[in-house]
Design a protein around this motif. Structure first.
Motif, PDB file in Angstrom:
ATOM      1  N   LYS A 219       1.121  -1.264   0.320  1.00  0.00           N
ATOM      2  CA  LYS A 219      -0.612   0.404   0.004  1.00  0.00           C
ATOM      3  C   LYS A 219       0.938   0.901   0.338  1.00  0.00           C
ATOM      4  CE  LYS A 219      -4.061  -1.986   2.239  1.00  0.00           C
ATOM      5  NZ  LYS A 219      -5.160  -1.863   3.141  1.00  0.00           N
ATOM      6  N   THR A 220       1.889   1.254   0.678  1.00  0.00           N
ATOM      7  CA  THR A 220       2.619   2.106   0.546  1.00  0.00           C
ATOM      8  C   THR A 220       3.557   2.473  -0.500  1.00  0.00           C
ATOM      9  OG1 THR A 220       3.581   2.036   2.312  1.00  0.00           O
ATOM     10  CG2 THR A 220       4.913   3.390   2.025  1.00  0.00           C
ATOM     11  N   ALA A 221       3.792   1.365  -1.380  1.00  0.00           N
ATOM     12  CA  ALA A 221       4.198   2.030  -2.653  1.00  0.00           C
ATOM     13  C   ALA A 221       3.780   1.716  -3.697  1.00  0.00           C
ATOM     14  CB  ALA A 221       4.714   0.251  -2.795  1.00  0.00           C
ATOM     15  N   ALA A 222       2.543   1.706  -3.447  1.00  0.00           N
ATOM     16  CA  ALA A 222       1.240   2.303  -4.935  1.00  0.00           C
ATOM     17  C   ALA A 222       0.641   4.032  -4.294  1.00  0.00           C
ATOM     18  CB  ALA A 222       0.161   1.560  -4.124  1.00  0.00           C
ATOM     19  N   ALA A 223       0.887   4.118  -2.723  1.00  0.00           N
ATOM     20  CA  ALA A 223       0.556   5.115  -2.135  1.00  0.00           C
ATOM     21  C   ALA A 223       1.665   6.195  -3.155  1.00  0.00           C
ATOM     22  CB  ALA A 223       0.918   5.894  -1.175  1.00  0.00           C
ATOM     23  N   LYS A 224       3.173   5.570  -2.536  1.00  0.00           N
ATOM     24  CA  LYS A 224       3.679   7.073  -3.199  1.00  0.00           C
ATOM     25  C   LYS A 224       3.980   7.121  -4.778  1.00  0.00           C
ATOM     26  CE  LYS A 224       7.575   5.504  -0.199  1.00  0.00           C
ATOM     27  NZ  LYS A 224       8.846   4.673   0.676  1.00  0.00           N
ATOM     28  N   GLU A 225       3.627   5.660  -5.681  1.00  0.00           N
ATOM     29  CA  GLU A 225       4.013   6.169  -7.054  1.00  0.00           C
ATOM     30  C   GLU A 225       2.318   6.153  -7.571  1.00  0.00           C
ATOM     31  OE1 GLU A 225       4.555   5.228 -11.296  1.00  0.00           O
ATOM     32  OE2 GLU A 225       5.543   4.198  -9.397  1.00  0.00           O
ATOM     33  N   GLN A 226       1.600   6.261  -7.244  1.00  0.00           N
ATOM     34  CA  GLN A 226       0.458   7.448  -7.022  1.00  0.00           C
ATOM     35  C   GLN A 226       0.498   9.572  -6.808  1.00  0.00           C
ATOM     36  OE1 GLN A 226      -3.203   6.872  -5.374  1.00  0.00           O
ATOM     37  NE2 GLN A 226      -4.982   7.724  -6.297  1.00  0.00           N
ATOM     38  N   ALA A 227       0.797   9.098  -6.142  1.00  0.00           N
ATOM     39  CA  ALA A 227       1.670  10.317  -5.169  1.00  0.00           C
ATOM     40  C   ALA A 227       2.731  11.549  -6.399  1.00  0.00           C
ATOM     41  CB  ALA A 227       2.566  10.782  -4.044  1.00  0.00           C
ATOM     42  N   SER A 228       3.618  10.907  -6.996  1.00  0.00           N
ATOM     43  CA  SER A 228       4.599  10.731  -7.557  1.00  0.00           C
ATOM     44  C   SER A 228       3.809  11.093  -9.466  1.00  0.00           C
ATOM     45  CB  SER A 228       5.798   9.337  -8.263  1.00  0.00           C
ATOM     46  OG  SER A 228       6.686   9.876  -8.843  1.00  0.00           O
ATOM     47  N   GLU A 229       3.362  10.475  -9.459  1.00  0.00           N
ATOM     48  CA  GLU A 229       2.303  10.647 -10.779  1.00  0.00           C
ATOM     49  C   GLU A 229       1.090  11.926 -10.698  1.00  0.00           C
ATOM     50  OE1 GLU A 229      -0.053   6.968 -11.168  1.00  0.00           O
ATOM     51  OE2 GLU A 229       1.644   5.850 -12.285  1.00  0.00           O
ATOM     52  N   LYS A 230       0.713  12.145  -9.368  1.00  0.00           N
ATOM     53  CA  LYS A 230      -0.016  13.710  -9.510  1.00  0.00           C
ATOM     54  C   LYS A 230       1.482  14.366  -9.458  1.00  0.00           C
ATOM     55  CE  LYS A 230      -4.239  12.994  -7.502  1.00  0.00           C
ATOM     56  NZ  LYS A 230      -4.672  13.033  -6.380  1.00  0.00           N
ATOM     57  N   ALA A 231       2.288  14.986  -9.236  1.00  0.00           N
ATOM     58  CA  ALA A 231       3.456  15.711  -8.692  1.00  0.00           C
ATOM     59  C   ALA A 231       3.378  16.159 -10.142  1.00  0.00           C
ATOM     60  CB  ALA A 231       4.192  15.309  -7.687  1.00  0.00           C
ATOM     61  N   ALA A 232       3.884  14.990 -10.612  1.00  0.00           N
ATOM     62  CA  ALA A 232       4.319  15.165 -11.894  1.00  0.00           C
ATOM     63  C   ALA A 232       3.290  16.323 -12.966  1.00  0.00           C
ATOM     64  CB  ALA A 232       5.016  13.824 -13.200  1.00  0.00           C
ATOM     65  N   LEU A 233       2.247  15.451 -12.634  1.00  0.00           N
ATOM     66  CA  LEU A 233       0.698  15.778 -13.368  1.00  0.00           C
ATOM     67  C   LEU A 233       1.001  17.099 -13.082  1.00  0.00           C
ATOM     68  CD1 LEU A 233      -1.737  15.689 -15.510  1.00  0.00           C
ATOM     69  CD2 LEU A 233      -2.690  15.286 -13.637  1.00  0.00           C
ATOM     70  N   MET A 234       0.779  17.594 -11.622  1.00  0.00           N
ATOM     71  CA  MET A 234       0.643  19.052 -11.372  1.00  0.00           C
ATOM     72  C   MET A 234       1.461  19.937 -11.649  1.00  0.00           C
ATOM     73  SD  MET A 234      -2.150  18.807  -9.882  1.00  0.00           S
ATOM     74  CE  MET A 234      -2.005  20.542  -8.783  1.00  0.00           C
ATOM     75  N   ALA A 235       2.769  19.510 -12.078  1.00  0.00           N
ATOM     76  CA  ALA A 235       4.555  20.554 -12.136  1.00  0.00           C
ATOM     77  C   ALA A 235       4.165  20.254 -13.773  1.00  0.00           C
ATOM     78  CB  ALA A 235       5.829  19.279 -12.070  1.00  0.00           C
ATOM     79  N   ASP A 236       4.207  19.399 -14.486  1.00  0.00           N
ATOM     80  CA  ASP A 236       4.043  19.820 -15.870  1.00  0.00           C
ATOM     81  C   ASP A 236       2.070  20.421 -16.687  1.00  0.00           C
ATOM     82  OD1 ASP A 236       4.965  18.147 -16.774  1.00  0.00           O
ATOM     83  OD2 ASP A 236       4.230  16.795 -16.757  1.00  0.00           O
ATOM     84  N   GLN A 237       1.190  20.351 -15.425  1.00  0.00           N
ATOM     85  CA  GLN A 237       0.461  21.620 -15.694  1.00  0.00           C
ATOM     86  C   GLN A 237       0.470  23.107 -15.110  1.00  0.00           C
ATOM     87  OE1 GLN A 237      -2.645  19.745 -13.153  1.00  0.00           O
ATOM     88  NE2 GLN A 237      -3.212  18.736 -14.805  1.00  0.00           N
ATOM     89  N   LEU A 238       1.481  22.990 -14.024  1.00  0.00           N
ATOM     90  CA  LEU A 238       2.061  24.314 -13.992  1.00  0.00           C
ATOM     91  C   LEU A 238       3.092  25.215 -14.586  1.00  0.00           C
ATOM     92  CD1 LEU A 238       1.905  26.527 -11.168  1.00  0.00           C
ATOM     93  CD2 LEU A 238       4.112  24.971 -10.417  1.00  0.00           C
ATOM     94  N   ARG A 239       3.905  24.134 -15.671  1.00  0.00           N
ATOM     95  CA  ARG A 239       4.666  25.162 -16.275  1.00  0.00           C
ATOM     96  C   ARG A 239       3.792  25.435 -17.182  1.00  0.00           C
ATOM     97  NH1 ARG A 239       7.373  20.391 -15.982  1.00  0.00           N
ATOM     98  NH2 ARG A 239       8.907  20.761 -13.898  1.00  0.00           N
ATOM     99  N   ALA A 240       2.684  24.656 -17.927  1.00  0.00           N
ATOM    100  CA  ALA A 240       2.168  24.749 -18.856  1.00  0.00           C
ATOM    101  C   ALA A 240       1.375  26.312 -18.853  1.00  0.00           C
ATOM    102  CB  ALA A 240       0.907  24.075 -19.641  1.00  0.00           C
TER     103      ALA A 240
END
Length: 159
Positions: free
Chosen positions: A53-74
């Protein structure tokens, strides 16, 4: 409870006269029991479940952070372009002239500082200059906004 009702719980009782059929039934039962025990052991292993569950949560948070960073850059690029589009040409020209003047002055100040400053200070200044070069567009957009704001404020003050 008699012997027949005990063996008739969920699996058909093989014909006792056929030993091969009895062996196959025993083997199937062992295999099924093994899978059941493995499933129960996996459910009982709380530490492994927590790690999964921790690994899944880390992966999900990482994906969400990357998505937010891309949106912020755009959005930052859109805002920069909007500022450039909305800023009148004379303001852009004055901003470019001011930027050139600032660069020239900064170069002179940098040369003076390099001649007089101690080494640790030069190292920190180099880091700041690298940061400014890496974020040149954002700094220029900020400068353009500041210049536009000051010109608008100055124009309103004359009225």
């Amino acid at each position: 409870m008699n012997e027949e009702s005990r063996t008739n719980i969920g699996t058909p009782v093989p014909d006792a006269s056929n030993p091969e059929e009895v062996r196959e039934q025993v083997e199937r039962t062992r295999d099924e029991l093994g899978r059941t025990v493995e499933a129960l052991a996996a459910k009982a292993d709380v530490k492994a479940q927590a790690k999964e569950k921790t690994a899944a949560a880390k992966e999900q948070a990482s994906e969400k952070a990357a998505l937010m960073a891309d949106q912020l850059r755009a959005k930052a690029e859109q805002a920069t372009q909007l500022v450039k589009d909305k800023t009148p040409d004379p303001v852009l020209e004055k901003t470019a002239q001011a930027a050139a003047h600032v660069r020239e002055t900064a170069t002179r100040a940098g040369q003076y500082a390099a001649e007089r400053a101690p080494d640790p200070l030069l190292e920190n200044a180099g880091k700041a200059a690298s940061f400014a070069r890496a974020n040149r567009n954002q700094l220029l957009a900020g400068g353009a906004l500041l210049a536009a704001f000051l010109l608008v404020r100055r124009g309103r003050g004359r009225r």
